[in-house]
Motif scaffolding. Structure first.
Motif, short mmCIF file in Angstrom:
data_model
loop_
_atom_site.label_atom_id
_atom_site.label_comp_id
_atom_site.label_asym_id
_atom_site.label_seq_id
_atom_site.Cartn_x
_atom_site.Cartn_y
_atom_site.Cartn_z
N GLY A 19 0.83 -1.18 0.00
CA GLY A 19 0.00 0.00 0.00
C GLY A 19 0.87 1.24 0.00
N GLU A 20 0.21 2.36 -0.13
CA GLU A 20 0.88 3.67 -0.15
C GLU A 20 0.66 4.35 1.20
OE1 GLU A 20 0.29 8.01 -2.33
OE2 GLU A 20 -1.04 6.34 -2.83
N VAL A 21 1.74 4.83 1.82
CA VAL A 21 1.61 5.53 3.09
C VAL A 21 1.00 6.91 2.85
CG1 VAL A 21 2.85 6.48 5.07
CG2 VAL A 21 3.58 4.30 4.09
N LEU A 22 -0.09 7.20 3.57
CA LEU A 22 -0.75 8.50 3.48
C LEU A 22 -0.32 9.42 4.62
CD1 LEU A 22 -4.39 7.36 2.61
CD2 LEU A 22 -2.58 8.08 1.03
N ALA A 23 -0.11 8.83 5.80
CA ALA A 23 0.31 9.60 6.98
C ALA A 23 0.90 8.63 7.98
CB ALA A 23 -0.88 10.34 7.59
N ALA A 24 1.83 9.13 8.79
CA ALA A 24 2.45 8.29 9.81
C ALA A 24 2.93 9.14 10.97
CB ALA A 24 3.61 7.49 9.22
N THR A 25 2.76 8.60 12.18
CA THR A 25 3.32 9.19 13.39
C THR A 25 4.06 8.06 14.11
OG1 THR A 25 1.45 8.65 14.84
CG2 THR A 25 1.30 10.72 13.57
N SER A 26 4.51 8.33 15.31
CA SER A 26 5.22 7.28 16.05
C SER A 26 4.27 6.16 16.48
CB SER A 26 5.91 7.88 17.28
OG SER A 26 4.96 8.45 18.14
N ARG A 27 2.95 6.41 16.51
CA ARG A 27 1.99 5.40 16.97
C ARG A 27 0.97 4.97 15.92
NH1 ARG A 27 -0.23 8.07 22.33
NH2 ARG A 27 -1.65 8.65 20.69
N THR A 28 0.95 5.61 14.76
CA THR A 28 -0.09 5.35 13.77
C THR A 28 0.50 5.37 12.37
OG1 THR A 28 -1.68 6.52 15.18
CG2 THR A 28 -2.34 6.15 12.91
N CYS A 29 -0.05 4.52 11.50
CA CYS A 29 0.29 4.57 10.08
C CYS A 29 -1.01 4.38 9.30
CB CYS A 29 1.30 3.49 9.72
SG CYS A 29 1.92 3.63 8.02
N ILE A 30 -1.26 5.30 8.39
CA ILE A 30 -2.45 5.22 7.54
C ILE A 30 -1.97 4.98 6.12
CG2 ILE A 30 -4.51 6.43 6.72
CD1 ILE A 30 -4.23 8.24 9.27
N ILE A 31 -2.53 3.93 5.51
CA ILE A 31 -2.12 3.60 4.15
C ILE A 31 -3.34 3.47 3.25
CG2 ILE A 31 -0.12 2.34 5.07
CD1 ILE A 31 -1.49 -0.24 3.96
N ARG A 32 -3.09 3.51 1.95
CA ARG A 32 -4.11 3.24 0.95
C ARG A 32 -3.68 2.00 0.17
NH1 ARG A 32 -4.23 7.66 -2.84
NH2 ARG A 32 -5.11 8.76 -1.09
N ALA A 33 -4.61 1.06 0.07
CA ALA A 33 -4.36 -0.16 -0.71
C ALA A 33 -5.62 -0.47 -1.50
CB ALA A 33 -4.00 -1.32 0.21
N PHE A 34 -5.48 -1.26 -2.53
CA PHE A 34 -6.62 -1.61 -3.38
C PHE A 34 -6.83 -3.11 -3.38
CE2 PHE A 34 -5.23 2.52 -4.77
CZ PHE A 34 -6.42 3.18 -4.95
N TRP A 35 -8.11 -3.50 -3.40
CA TRP A 35 -8.47 -4.92 -3.45
C TRP A 35 -8.06 -5.46 -4.81
CZ3 TRP A 35 -10.15 -8.17 0.23
CH2 TRP A 35 -10.65 -9.41 -0.17
N THR A 36 -7.15 -6.44 -4.81
CA THR A 36 -6.65 -7.01 -6.05
C THR A 36 -7.00 -8.49 -6.18
OG1 THR A 36 -4.52 -7.49 -5.02
CG2 THR A 36 -4.73 -5.38 -6.19
N TRP A 37 -7.65 -9.05 -5.17
CA TRP A 37 -8.04 -10.46 -5.20
C TRP A 37 -9.37 -10.60 -5.93
CZ3 TRP A 37 -6.03 -8.29 -0.61
CH2 TRP A 37 -4.76 -8.76 -0.26
N PRO A 38 -9.80 -11.82 -6.21
CA PRO A 38 -11.12 -12.00 -6.84
C PRO A 38 -12.22 -11.40 -5.97
CG PRO A 38 -9.86 -14.06 -6.89
CD PRO A 38 -9.08 -13.09 -6.04
N ASP A 39 -13.31 -10.98 -6.60
CA ASP A 39 -14.43 -10.42 -5.86
C ASP A 39 -14.86 -11.40 -4.78
OD1 ASP A 39 -14.22 -8.42 -7.71
OD2 ASP A 39 -16.19 -8.73 -8.61
N ARG A 40 -15.27 -10.85 -3.63
CA ARG A 40 -15.66 -11.70 -2.50
C ARG A 40 -16.92 -11.16 -1.86
NH1 ARG A 40 -11.96 -13.31 2.66
NH2 ARG A 40 -13.40 -14.87 3.46
N ASP A 41 -17.98 -11.96 -1.89
CA ASP A 41 -19.25 -11.58 -1.28
C ASP A 41 -19.29 -12.18 0.12
OD1 ASP A 41 -21.82 -11.02 -0.50
OD2 ASP A 41 -22.73 -11.66 -2.38
N LEU A 42 -19.32 -11.32 1.13
CA LEU A 42 -19.32 -11.77 2.52
C LEU A 42 -20.73 -11.83 3.11
CD1 LEU A 42 -16.26 -9.66 3.68
CD2 LEU A 42 -16.29 -12.07 3.05
N GLY A 43 -21.72 -11.48 2.31
CA GLY A 43 -23.09 -11.45 2.80
C GLY A 43 -23.49 -10.06 3.27
N TYR A 44 -22.72 -9.47 4.12
CA TYR A 44 -22.97 -8.13 4.62
C TYR A 44 -22.28 -7.07 3.77
CZ TYR A 44 -18.53 -9.41 6.72
OH TYR A 44 -17.25 -9.86 6.90
N ALA A 45 -21.31 -7.48 2.96
CA ALA A 45 -20.58 -6.57 2.08
C ALA A 45 -19.95 -7.38 0.95
CB ALA A 45 -19.49 -5.82 2.85
#
Length: 155
Positions: A19-45
């Protein structure tokens, strides 16, 4: 780019992705990633190729949060993993999954998932079980208060 490594309770790598790092501190890291696996129906999503995951990792919390949007930019909901606090390094994030998961829909309705798997797991330490229960409670409180990533929850 950063590599996310999901591990089982014994610390063995299960899978990884980037993924791509969007923001980071000493206690947190926020990233962006994309679903690249086959579609998956979980029932609720349904997770589909190209869905955008904004992922929040914490070194001091027993969970992570994935804010999920479809290719059209519409929020699908939030998928949360109850997990040991993340180990964040320059080029990777490692996190030990503890089976429990939480789905939060766009209106803020919560589903706790895989409780039976968590209860039946014989490979969790007492520390992991305790941390998981505390993490679940803290996460549910965060949702109820509409804090952090959950500020977007609609009426």
């Amino acid at each position: 780019m950063i590599t996310v490594i999901k591990k089982n309770p014994q610390g063995e790598a299960l899978f990884s992705y980037q993924g791509e790092v969007l923001a980071a501190t000493s206690r947190t890291c926020i990233i962006r990633a994309f679903w690249t696996w086959p579609d998956r129906d979980l029932g609720y999503a349904r997770f589909e190729t190209g869905d955008c995951f904004t992922e929040y990792y914490y070194t001091d919390r027993w969970f992570n949060i994935f804010a999920i949007a479809g290719k059209d930019g519409q929020r699908k909901g939030w998928y949360c993993n109850i997990a040991e606090p993340a180990v964040i390094q320059d080029n990777r994030i490692e996190q030990v999954d503890l089976f429990l998961d939480v789905w939060v829909d766009r209106q803020g309705r919560v589903q706790v998932l895989d409780e039976d798997e968590f209860q039946a797991a014989t490979n969790l330490s007492a520390t992991q079980r305790h941390g998981a229960r505390e993490g679940l409670q803290a996460l549910l409180e965060m949702v109820a208060r509409r804090e952090g990533p959950f500020a977007e929850i609609g009426p």
